[in-house]
Design an enzyme around this catalytic site. Structure first.
Site: not given
Ligand code: 8X3
Length: 828
Positions: A191, A466, A187, A468, A676
């Protein structure tokens, strides 16, 4: 499924289906259910158009500024890609063939495309079909162009040998080793949430005008203006034209279809669709329906632009759509049922775009066709008041009434959230499909402020991915991050830098043989050295990723929708944007597995002296076969998730050490690289490389997920899990970020009005402990087991995974077993 049992609404619906009865909501919501019938359950197909048109355009623009090449590729796509209007749809437009589809981004990891297409149809996790003619185009036209040019290949070359050894299987085409796992080659950014408000209020014609003004203001003699700023402006203008052209092609098609349509109702609908597409997204939306269509075009086109990990999110829909809703309701132009139908039509459209990860690691991280297009509801307004409005409740209701895994829904909670809102959130959770996930303003907002955000921006964050939180117009792009398998670091501590899976190869540090440790402190110190070594290599990866990213990716559309980029004329992929806040992460995977293993060694080996470390090592080497008594001792040692200081104190140290590392070194990378605990489904493939661990976990089985307790290790109810989570956090470090927390409840324990109230109180306790995230599976254990045995009856059963819900029967057996093994709470 026994009839006497208390069932969730989802379980009741499935029982109706098994018994051949009709869903009672079917008649009311005919259109959306009909649309859904045609797509649900199909294996997705690869659509090659995005990959193909990008390739063709890129061939003709070599040597030009990257942002301009990207904008031209989007324009080329807009001119050539097939446009679609699905029968009976109200919200139209798709970026791939009818049914469920995924698209290609060869600039990322196109070097593996040729092999990937052979494996994708049969892959265990998230498989995709491919048409043979398309496979030919991929191997003959798309893949050859990208060979030697992809981000993946450049990253492999950039890593130091030691970092590469923890990242890739170098003898197996650089597939992932699942130790210090890079996610940047599947990616181009993680996100993200666009500023949809500007599109709805000004349209792309408004953005184009702003850019034309800036073009006129450039200094015609300045080399910087002419070589850096001008290409940026040209690219944004090109992309504004591209999306408008694409929308107009839909308008024309709608007009043509209307002319041929005999059904007068549909004819009128198509004529209306044509009018809407001539208006938006070029011009401001004039009503609710236009606002939704405009947003939909924008998010679709944004997916054509690039692969944003965990996809572009939907932002605070109950906020930016509210003025349009209010106006239409006040003028009696629309009813709440119409609004819900428009939303449901959008959800069906959304559910057909499937995020395709072509690498085996990408597939294993995203089981069950993972998706994170979060719609955020609730929270606070930019002046700090409660933001809940009538649209919030319509969105929650749509989630309860329309059984679909899309969109992902996130509810923001704060100390002044009303009882009605909390009760409706709890009722929606009780439905059983895993929605909404909850995000805590009381934890997130102070952290955003500590990163330099203004109150106004911090109050207005949206949930993305998820768990964030993004501030549109303030956050800047975030490089995809390392997922780190710390259970592997623990294994290396036992085997002095080795792992059973990799035999004689020394992968970690030599921290001493098992027999050399004389007390727990020595062993713990050795583990922490292995942990630090992993962090070092994760940060080296990140450094290279940040450096390479700007050379490989550009985002003219994303930049058009970001005020700081428009003001500074800088592409979102550039590392430093004036005024921006770059929120990046690294991932602690296997948290509870490591805590529980360390606690077991401390207790059983060094305190109670029931076994030596060598004996534990031997038992582990034999996967505990013949060592069941020892295994039971280890299993019964203190465990994280039980509000037990013994285990939690170890967890707090692990957390603190990781925070200290990033406090010291993230400055060198120039970004906030926060800690995280958000696993995707990585804890399953990560578990497959880790042999038996000292907590009694068997070899190659999943690690613990997120910040949840190890599977079945939490024995004192969900409040104890919250307290352990709280006790292991280091609140004095602002480098902390999301901790994903899964809780599984039986429908019986939240039954009726009193059950709703109990769940509300539990949510309030979670909020007051300032935990970041929580999500629920409300389901009976025997439903999961029945679904595993008779998948054909349970195709529609949704379960919560990691920040998303997926169909249980589309998961691997390992992940299914993992969900079954999580503690089922019978009381809260
Ligand atoms: C889930 C993971 O890495 O895309 O939110 O942010 S990531």
């Amino acid at each position: 499924m026994s009839k006497e049992k208390v069932l969730s609404a989802q379980e009741k619906r499935i029982l109706f289906e098994i018994n051949g009865e009709k869903n009672t909501l079917y008649n009311k919501k005919n259109r959306a259910f009909d649309l859904l019938k045609h797509v649900q359950g199909e294996k997705p197909v690869i659509d090659i158009e995005r990959g193909l048109y990008f390739t063709r355009s890129f061939k003709t623009t070599e040597g030009q500024p990257l942002i301009l090449r990207w904008a031209k590729a989007l324009k080329y796509y807009a001119e050539h890609a097939k446009v679609y209007i699905d029968d009976n749809q109200l919200i139209i437009g798709r970026i791939g063939r009818p049914g469920r589809y995924g698209i290609l981004y060869p600039e990322l990891d196109g070097d593996i495309l040729g092999d990937a297409i052979k494996q994708l149809p049969e892959r265990e996790t998230s498989p995709f079909n491919i048409d043979p003619n398309d496979a030919k185009i991929i191997s003959e036209e798309i893949a050859p162009y990208w060979k030697g040019k992809t981000f993946h290949e450049d990253l492999i070359k950039a890593l130091t040998p030691k970092t590469a050894a923890l990242t890739y299987n170098q003898d197996k085409d650089f597939t992932s080793r699942f130790i210090v796992n890079e996610t940047a080659s599947f990616r181009s950014s993680i996100q993200w949430v666009h500023d949809y408000k500007i599109v709805l209020q000004k349209g792309f014609s408004g953005i184009r005008r702003e850019m034309e003004k800036k073009l006129n203001e450039l200094d015609e003699f300045s080399p910087v203006d002419q070589t850096e700023k001008k290409p940026f402006i040209d690219a944004v203008i090109t992309v504004c034209d591209a999306i408008v052209l694409w929308a107009h092609r839909h308008a024309k098609l709608a007009g043509q279809l209307a002319a041929k349509e005999y059904n007068t109702v549909r004819k009128a609908e198509l004529e209306k669709i044509a009018k809407i597409c001539w208006q938006v997204p070029e011009y401001p939306a004039r009503n609710f329906r236009e606002a939704v269509q405009s947003q939909w075009f924008t998010q679709m086109f944004s997916r054509v632009e690039q692969k944003t990990g965990t996809v572009i999110s939907n932002g605070r829909m109950d906020q930016y759509l509210y003025p349009f809703y209010k106006n239409d309701i006040e003028k009696s132009l629309i009813t709440d049922d119409d609004v819900q139908e428009i939303f449901d039509c959008m959800w069906v459209a959304m559910s057909q775009y499937i995020d395709l990860y072509i690498s085996s690691a990408g597939g294993a991280f995203n089981e069950g066709y993972a998706h994170w297009e979060a719609v955020t509801v609730g929270g606070q307004t930019s002046d700090g008041n409660d933001a809940v409005n009538d649209l919030t409740y319509i969105l929650l209701k749509s989630k309860r009434e329309f059984p679909l895994n899309y969109p992902d829904l996130a509810a923001r909670i704060h100390t002044r959230s009303s009882q009605r809102y909390l009760a409706e959130v709890a009722e929606t959770i009780k439905e059983g499909s895993g929605f909404p996930k909850l995000i805590n303003d009381e934890e997130v907002i102070p952290l955003l402020l500590s990163k330099g955000a203004d109150f106004e921006d911090a109050y207005d964050y949206s949930v993305s991915g998820c768990a964030e939180c993004r501030m549109p117009n303030r956050d800047t792009y975030t490089s995809p991050n390392a997922y780190i398998n710390f259970a592997a670091a623990l294994e290396m501590t036992i085997y002095n830098g080795h792992m059973l899976k990799y035999g004689d190869e020394l992968i970690g540090l030599k921290t001493g043989d098992a027999e050399t440790f004389t007390d727990f402190d020595e062993f713990f110190a050795a583990y922490l050295r292995q942990q630090k070594n992993f962090l070092k290599h994760a940060f080296i990866q990140q450094h290279e990723i940040i450096r390479l990213r700007a050379k490989h990716f550009a985002s003219p559309l994303g930049s058009a929708l970001h005020k700081l980029c428009r003001d500074t004329l800088t592409d979102l992929h550039q590392p430093h944007i004036k005024g921006g806040i770059d929120l990046g992460y690294f991932e602690f995977i296997g948290y509870a597995t490591v805590i529980d293993s360390l606690a077991a060694i401390k207790k059983i080996v060094f305190e109670e002296k029931k076994a030596t470390l060598n004996q534990v090592k031997k038992a582990m080497q034999h996967n505990f076969t013949g060592y069941e008594l020892l295994r039971q001792r280890l299993v019964n040692a203190p465990k994280y998730g039980n509000n037990d200081h013994y285990a939690d104190e170890i967890g707090r140290t692990l957390d603190r050490e990781a925070l200290l590392f990033t406090r010291q070194y993230s400055k060198e990378l120039g970004i906030n690289l926060d800690l995280r605990y958000v696993p995707f489904t990585s804890h399953v493939p990560f578990g497959k490389v880790v042999s038996a661990t000292p907590n009694g976990r068997l070899a190659w089985t999943p690690l613990s997920d997120g910040s949840s307790a190890s599977q079945g290790a939490d024995l004192y109810g969900p409040t104890a899990v919250l307290l352990s989570n709280f006790a292991t956090k280091n609140y004095q470090y602002h480098e902390r970020a999301a901790r994903l927390l899964n809780v599984k409840l039986s429908p019986a324990c939240v039954q009726g009005e009193s059950g709703t109230q109990k769940l509300v109180q539990f949510i309030e306790a979670w909020r007051d402990l300032k935990l970041w995230h929580i999500q629920f599976n409300v389901i009976n254990q025997d439903t999961l087991i029945a679904a595993q045995r008779n998948p054909e009856n349970y195709r529609n059963l949704l379960v919560r995974i990691a920040g998303y819900s997926a169909y249980f029967t589309e998961l691997s057996v390992d992940l299914q077993n993992d969900i079954i093994a999580r503690t089922q709470n019978e009381a809260i």
